[in-house]
Design a protein around this motif. Structure first.
Motif, PDB file in Angstrom:
ATOM      1  N   LEU A   1      12.047   1.600  -8.704  1.00 22.34           N
ATOM      2  CA  LEU A   1      13.066   2.318  -7.932  1.00 22.34           C
ATOM      3  C   LEU A   1      14.466   2.134  -8.508  1.00 22.34           C
ATOM      4  O   LEU A   1      15.278   3.062  -8.491  1.00 22.34           O
ATOM      5  CB  LEU A   1      13.038   1.845  -6.475  1.00 22.34           C
ATOM      6  CG  LEU A   1      14.044   2.498  -5.520  1.00 22.34           C
ATOM      7  CD1 LEU A   1      13.809   4.009  -5.435  1.00 22.34           C
ATOM      8  CD2 LEU A   1      13.943   1.868  -4.124  1.00 22.34           C
TER       9      LEU A   1
ATOM     10  N   LYS B   1      10.945   5.938  -8.780  1.00 23.29           N
ATOM     11  CA  LYS B   1      10.594   6.389  -7.435  1.00 23.29           C
ATOM     12  C   LYS B   1      10.217   5.202  -6.557  1.00 23.29           C
ATOM     13  O   LYS B   1       9.780   4.159  -7.037  1.00 23.29           O
ATOM     14  CB  LYS B   1       9.413   7.372  -7.510  1.00 23.29           C
ATOM     15  CG  LYS B   1       8.995   7.963  -6.181  1.00 23.29           C
ATOM     16  CD  LYS B   1       7.896   9.001  -6.362  1.00 23.29           C
ATOM     17  CE  LYS B   1       8.436  10.314  -6.888  1.00 23.29           C
ATOM     18  NZ  LYS B   1       7.421  11.398  -6.849  1.00 23.29           N
ATOM     19  N   ASP B   2      10.390   5.372  -5.261  1.00 30.15           N
ATOM     20  CA  ASP B   2       9.921   4.411  -4.262  1.00 30.15           C
ATOM     21  C   ASP B   2       8.392   4.307  -4.376  1.00 30.15           C
ATOM     22  O   ASP B   2       7.691   5.319  -4.441  1.00 30.15           O
ATOM     23  CB  ASP B   2      10.325   4.924  -2.879  1.00 30.15           C
ATOM     24  CG  ASP B   2      10.025   3.947  -1.754  1.00 30.15           C
ATOM     25  OD1 ASP B   2       8.956   3.321  -1.781  1.00 30.15           O
ATOM     26  OD2 ASP B   2      10.850   3.835  -0.837  1.00 30.15           O
TER      27      ASP B   2
END
Length: 212
Positions: free
Chosen positions: A74, A98-99
């Motif tokens: 992230l 990305k998460d």
């Protein structure tokens, strides 16, 4: 409520003497012990949750014949470091900013791993993340998780760091290995081997699982 760790404040220089000799060597030696008896007949695909500097994936790519590495992170600062770290590799590289919980894939990997990640989430989110580890692991493949455990040494050195104001990982909660083994077993993994690094400091325990 947990105060999230600010990873922008974390010393993430992978070429520093501290990273190379005090941290990275300990981690790679621990991974090597867990993977000592693991063999792959064909080129493999690797997935890492929370790749940080990417140096663990670089190490694994030198140890095994790797077809593809997918690294999820992230923090944008860490993503850029990972890109530079993995740039020399000839295999396919997918670096995802990305998460974890928003990451979805139908792809299956021979080796899925995370180090220093699951302890930053409450039990519900942790199990959700471990489920993502399981779902991403190919049948017959392996999964490695490393996390701090509440040894006497861990509690002592963390307390000292908190007192002098140098502790940065405010949302980190050490976990007993029995809890993670139970949670991973409930998903369908089978624990194969357990080991430790920094056993007499901020103790971390690692477990390798197999998906039958």
């Amino acid at each position: 409520m947990r105060k999230p760790t600010n990873w922008d404040e974390y010393d993430s220089n992978p070429t520093s003497l501290l990273s190379k000799y005090f941290f990275f060597n300990f981690v790679t030696l621990a991974y090597s012990r867990l993977l000592k008896d693991v063999k792959f007949k064909e080129p493999i695909k690797i997935l890492e949750f929370g790749c940080g500097t990417g140096y663990l994936d670089l190490f694994l790519a030198k140890k095994f014949n790797v077809k593809k590495i997918t690294a999820i992170e992230l923090n944008k600062k860490m993503v850029e470091i990972t890109r530079k770290t993995l740039a020399p590799l000839d295999c396919e590289k997918e670096i995802v900013n990305k998460d974890f919980f928003k990451f979805k894939t139908n792809e299956q990997y021979n080796l899925v791993h995370s180090q220093g990640v699951i302890e930053h989430f409450d039990s519900k989110k942790r199990l959700e993340l471990l489920k993502k580890h399981y779902d991403s692991t190919k049948k017959g493949g392996y999964c490695i998780v490393y996390f701090p455990t509440p040894s006497i040494a861990y509690r002592f050195f963390r307390k000292i760091a908190e007192i002098i104001g140098t502790w940065k990982f405010h949302d980190e909660v050490p976990i007993k290995k029995e809890i993670i083994i139970q949670e991973m077993n409930s998903l369908g993994f089978k624990a194969i081997k357990v080991n430790y690094f920094w056993r007499w400091f901020l103790t971390e325990v690692g477990i390798i699982f197999k998906k039958d």
